[in-house]
Write a protein that holds these residues in place. Sequence first.
Motif, PDB file in Angstrom:
ATOM      1  N   LEU A 131     -24.440   4.457 -41.911  1.00 46.33           N
ATOM      2  CA  LEU A 131     -25.254   4.135 -40.744  1.00 46.33           C
ATOM      3  C   LEU A 131     -24.551   3.131 -39.845  1.00 46.33           C
ATOM      4  CD1 LEU A 131     -27.851   4.398 -39.126  1.00 46.33           C
ATOM      5  CD2 LEU A 131     -28.894   2.661 -40.603  1.00 46.33           C
ATOM      6  N   VAL A 132     -23.920   2.123 -40.428  1.00 47.46           N
ATOM      7  CA  VAL A 132     -23.159   1.158 -39.635  1.00 47.46           C
ATOM      8  C   VAL A 132     -22.056   1.865 -38.858  1.00 47.46           C
ATOM      9  CG1 VAL A 132     -21.546  -0.791 -39.793  1.00 47.46           C
ATOM     10  CG2 VAL A 132     -23.714  -0.852 -41.043  1.00 47.46           C
ATOM     11  N   GLY A 133     -21.372   2.817 -39.500  1.00 48.84           N
ATOM     12  CA  GLY A 133     -20.347   3.587 -38.819  1.00 48.84           C
ATOM     13  C   GLY A 133     -20.906   4.413 -37.682  1.00 48.84           C
ATOM     14  N   ARG A 134     -22.074   4.987 -37.905  1.00 56.11           N
ATOM     15  CA  ARG A 134     -22.741   5.777 -36.855  1.00 56.11           C
ATOM     16  C   ARG A 134     -23.079   4.898 -35.661  1.00 56.11           C
ATOM     17  NH1 ARG A 134     -24.686   9.595 -33.455  1.00 56.11           N
ATOM     18  NH2 ARG A 134     -26.906   9.970 -33.574  1.00 56.11           N
ATOM     19  N   ILE A 135     -23.642   3.716 -35.911  1.00 57.35           N
ATOM     20  CA  ILE A 135     -23.977   2.802 -34.822  1.00 57.35           C
ATOM     21  C   ILE A 135     -22.713   2.411 -34.059  1.00 57.35           C
ATOM     22  CG2 ILE A 135     -24.889   0.516 -34.256  1.00 57.35           C
ATOM     23  CD1 ILE A 135     -26.721   0.850 -36.739  1.00 57.35           C
ATOM     24  N   GLY A 136     -21.657   2.093 -34.807  1.00 56.29           N
ATOM     25  CA  GLY A 136     -20.416   1.711 -34.162  1.00 56.29           C
ATOM     26  C   GLY A 136     -19.840   2.799 -33.283  1.00 56.29           C
ATOM     27  N   SER A 137     -20.029   4.060 -33.697  1.00 58.11           N
ATOM     28  CA  SER A 137     -19.431   5.174 -32.952  1.00 58.11           C
ATOM     29  C   SER A 137     -20.147   5.459 -31.631  1.00 58.11           C
ATOM     30  CB  SER A 137     -19.432   6.429 -33.826  1.00 58.11           C
ATOM     31  OG  SER A 137     -20.754   6.942 -34.001  1.00 58.11           O
ATOM     32  N   ILE A 138     -21.404   5.049 -31.516  1.00 56.85           N
ATOM     33  CA  ILE A 138     -22.161   5.331 -30.285  1.00 56.85           C
ATOM     34  C   ILE A 138     -22.581   4.057 -29.557  1.00 56.85           C
ATOM     35  CG2 ILE A 138     -23.028   7.537 -31.141  1.00 56.85           C
ATOM     36  CD1 ILE A 138     -25.659   6.156 -31.838  1.00 56.85           C
ATOM     37  N   ARG A 139     -22.127   2.936 -30.039  1.00 60.21           N
ATOM     38  CA  ARG A 139     -22.597   1.647 -29.519  1.00 60.21           C
ATOM     39  C   ARG A 139     -22.318   1.464 -28.033  1.00 60.21           C
ATOM     40  NH1 ARG A 139     -21.250  -3.993 -32.616  1.00 60.21           N
ATOM     41  NH2 ARG A 139     -22.057  -5.442 -31.064  1.00 60.21           N
ATOM     42  N   ASP A 140     -21.201   1.998 -27.556  1.00 53.98           N
ATOM     43  CA  ASP A 140     -20.845   1.799 -26.154  1.00 53.98           C
ATOM     44  C   ASP A 140     -21.813   2.492 -25.206  1.00 53.98           C
ATOM     45  OD1 ASP A 140     -20.020   4.317 -26.987  1.00 53.98           O
ATOM     46  OD2 ASP A 140     -18.266   4.353 -25.669  1.00 53.98           O
ATOM     47  N   ARG A 141     -22.655   3.378 -25.719  1.00 50.89           N
ATOM     48  CA  ARG A 141     -23.622   4.072 -24.872  1.00 50.89           C
ATOM     49  C   ARG A 141     -24.808   3.191 -24.481  1.00 50.89           C
ATOM     50  NH1 ARG A 141     -24.247   9.649 -28.424  1.00 50.89           N
ATOM     51  NH2 ARG A 141     -22.008   9.982 -28.825  1.00 50.89           N
ATOM     52  N   PHE A 142     -25.019   2.115 -25.212  1.00 50.45           N
ATOM     53  CA  PHE A 142     -26.245   1.334 -25.050  1.00 50.45           C
ATOM     54  C   PHE A 142     -26.070   0.067 -24.228  1.00 50.45           C
ATOM     55  CE2 PHE A 142     -26.701   3.131 -29.504  1.00 50.45           C
ATOM     56  CZ  PHE A 142     -27.351   4.264 -29.069  1.00 50.45           C
ATOM     57  N   GLY A 143     -24.838  -0.303 -23.926  1.00 46.77           N
ATOM     58  CA  GLY A 143     -24.626  -1.599 -23.307  1.00 46.77           C
ATOM     59  C   GLY A 143     -24.676  -2.685 -24.363  1.00 46.77           C
ATOM     60  N   ARG A 144     -24.890  -3.901 -23.931  1.00 45.07           N
ATOM     61  CA  ARG A 144     -24.856  -5.022 -24.878  1.00 45.07           C
ATOM     62  C   ARG A 144     -26.016  -4.954 -25.864  1.00 45.07           C
ATOM     63  NH1 ARG A 144     -25.702 -11.019 -22.728  1.00 45.07           N
ATOM     64  NH2 ARG A 144     -27.871 -10.391 -22.962  1.00 45.07           N
ATOM     65  N   ILE A 145     -25.705  -5.146 -27.131  1.00 45.11           N
ATOM     66  CA  ILE A 145     -26.731  -5.300 -28.165  1.00 45.11           C
ATOM     67  C   ILE A 145     -26.765  -6.773 -28.548  1.00 45.11           C
ATOM     68  CG2 ILE A 145     -27.455  -4.662 -30.490  1.00 45.11           C
ATOM     69  CD1 ILE A 145     -26.060  -1.999 -30.127  1.00 45.11           C
ATOM     70  N   ASP A 146     -27.954  -7.364 -28.526  1.00 43.13           N
ATOM     71  CA  ASP A 146     -28.080  -8.813 -28.691  1.00 43.13           C
ATOM     72  C   ASP A 146     -28.218  -9.258 -30.138  1.00 43.13           C
ATOM     73  OD1 ASP A 146     -28.173  -9.734 -25.847  1.00 43.13           O
ATOM     74  OD2 ASP A 146     -29.881  -8.361 -25.806  1.00 43.13           O
ATOM     75  N   ALA A 147     -28.751  -8.407 -31.000  1.00 42.39           N
ATOM     76  CA  ALA A 147     -29.008  -8.849 -32.376  1.00 42.39           C
ATOM     77  C   ALA A 147     -29.255  -7.646 -33.269  1.00 42.39           C
ATOM     78  CB  ALA A 147     -30.211  -9.789 -32.430  1.00 42.39           C
ATOM     79  N   LEU A 148     -29.033  -7.855 -34.552  1.00 43.46           N
ATOM     80  CA  LEU A 148     -29.381  -6.891 -35.588  1.00 43.46           C
ATOM     81  C   LEU A 148     -30.587  -7.436 -36.350  1.00 43.46           C
ATOM     82  CD1 LEU A 148     -28.899  -4.418 -37.410  1.00 43.46           C
ATOM     83  CD2 LEU A 148     -27.311  -5.823 -38.738  1.00 43.46           C
TER      84      LEU A 148
END
Length: 257
Positions: A26-43
């Motif tokens: 799941l962490v890998g999945r988030i990392g692979s699409i993270r640039d689509r969301f703009g800044r993420i402030d927290a987990l």
Amino acid sequence: MSGTHIVPEGALVSGRRDTSDALARLVGRIGSIRDRFGRIDALLVSGDLSNDGSAESYTRLKSLIAPLYLPLSIAPGNHDARDAMQAAYDKNLPDTGALNRTRQIGGIQLIGLDTLVEGQGGGTLSPDTLAFLQSALAKADGGPVLLVLHHPPFACGIRFIDDIGLTNRDALGEVLTDYSGALRLVCGNIHSMIVSDVAGHIALSAPSSCSTFAQDLRPDAPVGYMAQEDGCLLHRWESGFQSIRIGPVAGTGPFPF
């Protein structure tokens, strides 16, 4: 995220589930699409970070989520242990007592509540925690609030999950009913996404990275989990709350219309 259920290296949950590999995917999945969301402030992890409450499991969780490079906010679940959590995440939690916390993230007031009753599956909000919530809401002063707790503040219909739910849902509702600002509740424990209503506010259960529970409402439904891995939720605030489920895998595409 919710329900990561991490155990020390070499162990399996219920003798069969490798929850660390599931979280890594799941962490890998988030990392692979993270640039689509703009800044993420927290987990945000809404409880059951560990499956056994061991110091080793919390250390392992930290290493698994490290590739996200995100500030961490957490709330304890029924599988967690307060002392071990506090020792592992001392910068994210109070020094002693209930692990309640409030912090400002962008324009949102994040309020995390401790529902853990150690040694029991079910959870409750102590009088001190309810007072903490009242004070935090007063300070929020009608601004947007993301309220996080592990035990669901609503019934989901799955008997064995409702049996270990929040024992004083009505007391929570009494505190929340007069809050006039935008408020969204996020919980765990159900291992899938359910949308409900609590005191006039939208409440969501977050999926688990490692398993799900069948939505079986029969009184004699079998007690147990399904091996299906699920994803997480992305919460956004832009003149209103928006919560998006992010699945653990992507399908093929996109294809032109």
